[in-house]
Design an enzyme around this catalytic site. Structure first.
Site, PDB file in Angstrom:
ATOM      1  N   CYS A 274      37.222  37.942  33.853  1.00  0.00           N
ATOM      2  CA  CYS A 274      38.027  37.564  32.702  1.00  0.00           C
ATOM      3  C   CYS A 274      37.370  37.894  31.355  1.00  0.00           C
ATOM      4  O   CYS A 274      38.049  38.344  30.429  1.00  0.00           O
ATOM      5  CB  CYS A 274      38.411  36.094  32.752  1.00  0.00           C
ATOM      6  SG  CYS A 274      37.135  35.016  33.393  1.00  0.00           S
ATOM      7  N   ARG A 303      29.006  36.249  43.598  1.00  0.00           N
ATOM      8  CA  ARG A 303      28.895  34.801  43.449  1.00  0.00           C
ATOM      9  C   ARG A 303      27.900  34.271  44.463  1.00  0.00           C
ATOM     10  O   ARG A 303      27.890  34.719  45.604  1.00  0.00           O
ATOM     11  CB  ARG A 303      30.249  34.130  43.696  1.00  0.00           C
ATOM     12  CG  ARG A 303      31.306  34.583  42.732  1.00  0.00           C
ATOM     13  CD  ARG A 303      32.639  33.932  43.033  1.00  0.00           C
ATOM     14  NE  ARG A 303      33.647  34.491  42.123  1.00  0.00           N
ATOM     15  CZ  ARG A 303      34.931  34.188  42.169  1.00  0.00           C
ATOM     16  NH1 ARG A 303      35.373  33.319  43.066  1.00  0.00           N
ATOM     17  NH2 ARG A 303      35.779  34.733  41.325  1.00  0.00           N
ATOM     18  N   GLN A 321      37.879  42.036  43.442  1.00  0.00           N
ATOM     19  CA  GLN A 321      39.176  41.407  43.243  1.00  0.00           C
ATOM     20  C   GLN A 321      40.163  42.400  42.642  1.00  0.00           C
ATOM     21  O   GLN A 321      39.776  43.236  41.835  1.00  0.00           O
ATOM     22  CB  GLN A 321      39.043  40.237  42.261  1.00  0.00           C
ATOM     23  CG  GLN A 321      38.151  39.129  42.738  1.00  0.00           C
ATOM     24  CD  GLN A 321      38.046  38.038  41.686  1.00  0.00           C
ATOM     25  OE1 GLN A 321      37.653  38.289  40.558  1.00  0.00           O
ATOM     26  NE2 GLN A 321      38.404  36.813  42.054  1.00  0.00           N
ATOM     27  N   ASP A 323      42.087  42.091  40.194  1.00  0.00           N
ATOM     28  CA  ASP A 323      42.136  41.049  39.184  1.00  0.00           C
ATOM     29  C   ASP A 323      42.902  41.499  37.944  1.00  0.00           C
ATOM     30  O   ASP A 323      42.753  42.626  37.503  1.00  0.00           O
ATOM     31  CB  ASP A 323      40.691  40.714  38.787  1.00  0.00           C
ATOM     32  CG  ASP A 323      40.574  39.329  38.193  1.00  0.00           C
ATOM     33  OD1 ASP A 323      41.589  38.618  38.158  1.00  0.00           O
ATOM     34  OD2 ASP A 323      39.465  38.971  37.772  1.00  0.00           O
ATOM     35  N   HIS A 325      44.455  39.906  34.019  1.00  0.00           N
ATOM     36  CA  HIS A 325      44.615  38.804  33.073  1.00  0.00           C
ATOM     37  C   HIS A 325      45.800  39.118  32.187  1.00  0.00           C
ATOM     38  O   HIS A 325      45.881  40.192  31.612  1.00  0.00           O
ATOM     39  CB  HIS A 325      43.329  38.601  32.276  1.00  0.00           C
ATOM     40  CG  HIS A 325      42.220  38.134  33.167  1.00  0.00           C
ATOM     41  ND1 HIS A 325      41.402  39.014  33.843  1.00  0.00           N
ATOM     42  CD2 HIS A 325      41.867  36.895  33.577  1.00  0.00           C
ATOM     43  CE1 HIS A 325      40.581  38.335  34.604  1.00  0.00           C
ATOM     44  NE2 HIS A 325      40.830  37.048  34.473  1.00  0.00           N
ATOM     45  N   LYS A 405      46.222  25.901  39.227  1.00  0.00           N
ATOM     46  CA  LYS A 405      46.481  27.191  39.872  1.00  0.00           C
ATOM     47  C   LYS A 405      47.418  27.078  41.052  1.00  0.00           C
ATOM     48  O   LYS A 405      47.587  26.004  41.630  1.00  0.00           O
ATOM     49  CB  LYS A 405      45.161  27.806  40.333  1.00  0.00           C
ATOM     50  CG  LYS A 405      44.412  26.925  41.336  1.00  0.00           C
ATOM     51  CD  LYS A 405      43.188  27.628  41.907  1.00  0.00           C
ATOM     52  CE  LYS A 405      42.512  26.759  42.958  1.00  0.00           C
ATOM     53  NZ  LYS A 405      41.521  27.479  43.741  1.00  0.00           N
ATOM     54  N   HIS A 451      45.010  34.108  34.788  1.00  0.00           N
ATOM     55  CA  HIS A 451      44.142  34.873  35.687  1.00  0.00           C
ATOM     56  C   HIS A 451      44.920  34.982  36.986  1.00  0.00           C
ATOM     57  O   HIS A 451      45.447  33.982  37.455  1.00  0.00           O
ATOM     58  CB  HIS A 451      42.858  34.126  36.040  1.00  0.00           C
ATOM     59  CG  HIS A 451      42.084  33.606  34.893  1.00  0.00           C
ATOM     60  ND1 HIS A 451      40.805  33.999  34.652  1.00  0.00           N
ATOM     61  CD2 HIS A 451      42.395  32.701  33.924  1.00  0.00           C
ATOM     62  CE1 HIS A 451      40.340  33.354  33.595  1.00  0.00           C
ATOM     63  NE2 HIS A 451      41.269  32.560  33.134  1.00  0.00           N
TER      64      HIS A 451
END
Length: 576
Positions: A274, A303, A321, A323, A325, A405, A451
């Site tokens: 992000c 992570r 990911q 991913d 935004h 979420k 996200h």
RNA sequence: GCCGGCGUAGCUCAGCUGGUAGAGCAAGUGAUUUGUAAUCACUAGGUCGGGGGUUCGAAUCCCUUCGCCGGCUCCA
């Protein structure tokens, strides 16, 4: 007392759990009992015991259980006052039970006796132990008392029971079958990926065939994002520690991050994408006319996951990911979420997933922002789901620190759910980073941030996919779509001609020119779960055709190469 | 991270209570040229996850470490 729906099998298993606890008490005097409820496929009971239970102990316990069943002791329900119950279980040296009793609000509670065994329990139970017919103890595992890692670690025995031996056998067979779908096993057998002790736990290595699958997923998801108005960006893997302080990760997510130093400055490997996207947003003044801005990245993140939680591709330390935004106005929020949900459902359907769980996670204990902001975001998520008319469950307190979420979870081979799609509303980062856009009113406004990831992680999605298809991937996803099998050396030329044609048509193939029997070549292709085999021998060379064998249906007879190509290309096109 | 279990050739596994490793498949070589789930023969391959210890002697026992498995906790 809460009303609970007790289905017959649940009562049955609950009684089996009692019998197990009874057996353990007889075999190990002094054992302290935790709790022992029925669960989805069986039951468990927690014990505090100095001796570590082994597989042999499980057999002994089963033996003792059979004895108790044979005694056919009636389950006797008794109502007793709270203080008396406390006295009773104190005298029995059952501190966990006493702890539970003290927290029960009612003054009256129920206990069940069978023979000389007593347990605190609201029931109901079978009429007697003799009613239990078929059971099996499956495993012993550690479990914290009351699920809190600050508490004592108890030993939990998992077992299952059915009303007939047949049903039990069937269940056990099902477990065995499920083990064969395990993506960790298939990943090795199909030569898709590996992990390396020397490299580090939870770090995936994609082999050539695994990489083919990975690229197919990447191509698919890139194409779909492009179609849906996302702009592609690329951001670095490491960012200064200071940036993570602004976002709050430093306070809320620190224990999951990897920090290190460059030129005496602290850096972190990104655990999320992000911040990079926010920095790009911030590079120039933004107008309401641009919104919604949707930045997409195949972002690889790292992570720190505690060692005991890693699980094949489904839980790793480094993953990518899909991913994105979305920066939008508060008015656009609901529509954007609706769009993301639509994207997710389309994707899951395309990959053949029909069974999944949808969860709405609300505010956790550690959170950023205000309760009001959380409320608003949660409402938008709920409304978007209602728009799609999908059923969902609420997971109270399971949200991320920056917002509520929606998660979509996929089932693995043995029925465990793993989060794939995630949609997270974030009012926190726009605030912390002072993000703005110019509105029609010529005033500055704060955008909302979403996200979201559709696959979630490419690794996890791949693992789920392998288990879903038990390795027999549909043609469009198969790393090798066709194996050409020449019968004898004199057919190699023709086999190569066939191969050339497949190559021109961009079909992924192998030619098996080993000096092996055709039976062996077919067998190996079957084991590798290749969807189509093309056998070519004298007859095929002469008639300029191929003999088609389908992975699931076996020998399909001769077919012209043109027709085969038409057929397979159609299937690939239709993502079959 | 916690509890328990496991780690022997590329893979799947055998190796009894300590006496310095074995099979099948895979691989390599040769023979075979095959019609839809395993052709035959030969060869090579392991400091028994790593480190330390006990012992005359350790794959076997102990400690430690890494990794894996099942749970628990955690989980963007």
């Amino acid at each position: 007392m809460a009303v609970q729906k007790d289905d017959e099998l649940e009562i049955y298993r609950h009684s089996a759990a009692h019998v197990m606890a009874h057996a353990v008490s007889e075999l190990f005097p002094g054992v302290k009992l935790g709790i022992g409820p029925p669960i989805e496929d069986g039951f468990y009971y927690d014990f505090d015991l100095d001796h570590s239970l082994t597989t042999e102990d499980l057999e002994k316990i089963e033996e003792k259980m059979r004895e108790i069943v044979k005694r056919d002791e009636p389950f006797i329900r008794e109502e007793i006052p709270k203080d008396e119950a406390i006295k009773l279980f104190t005298s029995l040296n059952q501190p966990f039970k006493v702890e539970l009793i003290k927290e029960i609000e009612d003054d009256k509670l129920t206990i069940y006796r069978e023979g000389n065994f007593v347990d605190l329990c609201r029931g109901p139970h079978l009429s007697s132990t003799g009613k239990i017919k078929a059971f099996k103890l499956l495993s012993v595992a550690g479990a914290y008392w009351r699920g809190d890692e600050k508490n004592a670690m108890l030993q939990r025995i998992y077992g299952t029971s059915f009303k007939t031996q047949n049903e039990l056998d069937e269940y056990l067979k099902k477990l065995e079958e499920a083990a064969k779908r395990d993506h960790r096993k298939l990943g090795k057998e199909l030569d898709l990926f590996s992990f390396h002790e020397v490299a580090g736990a939870g770090l995936v290595f994609y082999h050539p065939k695994g990489a083919v699958l990975r690229f197919i997923l990447e191509d698919f998801i890139k194409m779909e994002h492009a179609k849906r108005g996302y702009q592609f960006v690329i951001t670095p893997h490491i960012l200064k520690g200071d940036l993570w302080k602004i976002s709050g990760h430093y306070d809320f997510y620190r224990e999951n991050m990897y920090f290190f130093e460059i030129d005496e400055k602290e850096y972190a490997v990104k655990p999320m994408n992000c911040l990079g996207h926010i920095l790009i947003y911030q590079t120039k003044p933004r107008s309401y006319r641009e919104l919604p801005i949707r930045f997409f990245e195949l972002g690889t993140v790292y992570r720190y996951e505690r060692s005991g939680v890693l699980h094949g591709l489904l839980r790793v330390r480094g993953f990518t990911q899909d991913d994105a935004h979305i920066f939008c106005s508060i008015e656009q929020l609901e529509d954007e979420i609706i769009g993301v949900l639509d994207f997710a459902f389309y994707t899951l359907k395309t990959f053949g997933f029909k069974e999944y769980e949808i969860k709405l996670s609300t505010r956790p204990e550690k959170y950023a922002g205000t309760p009001e902001i959380w409320e608003e975001a949660t409402k938008a998520l709920k409304q978007a789901m209602e728009h799609h008319g999908v059923a969902y469950e609420v997971d109270p307190g399971e949200g991320v620190f920056y917002g509520p979420k929606i998660d979509i979870k996929l089932k693995d081979a043995i029925g465990r759910f793993w989060q794939a799609t995630t949609i997270q509303v974030d009012f926190n980062n726009p605030e912390r980073f002072d993000m703005v856009y110019w509105g029609q009113d010529n005033l500055q406004h704060q955008p909302v941030m979403i996200h979201r990831a559709i696959f979630g992680s490419l690794e996890r999605f791949t693992g789920a996919l392998i288990e879903h298809y038990a390795g027999a991937l549909p043609v469009w996803l198969s790393p090798v779509q066709v194996v050409v099998i020449p019968i004898a050396n004199r057919h190699f030329d023709y086999a190569q001609k066939v191969a050339q044609r497949l190559s021109q048509e961009k079909i992924r193939f192998e030619v098996d020119e080993r000096s092996e029997s055709i039976g062996k070549k077919v067998r190996d292709a079957q084991i590798q779960k290749v969807p189509y085999m093309l056998v070519v021998g004298d007859k095929e060379v002469e008639k300029r055709v191929v003999a088609l064998r389908e992975r699931k249906e076996g020998d399909k007879g001769q077919i012209s190469l043109d027709n085969f190509i038409k057929k397979i290309k159609k299937e690939i096109e239709e993502k079959f």
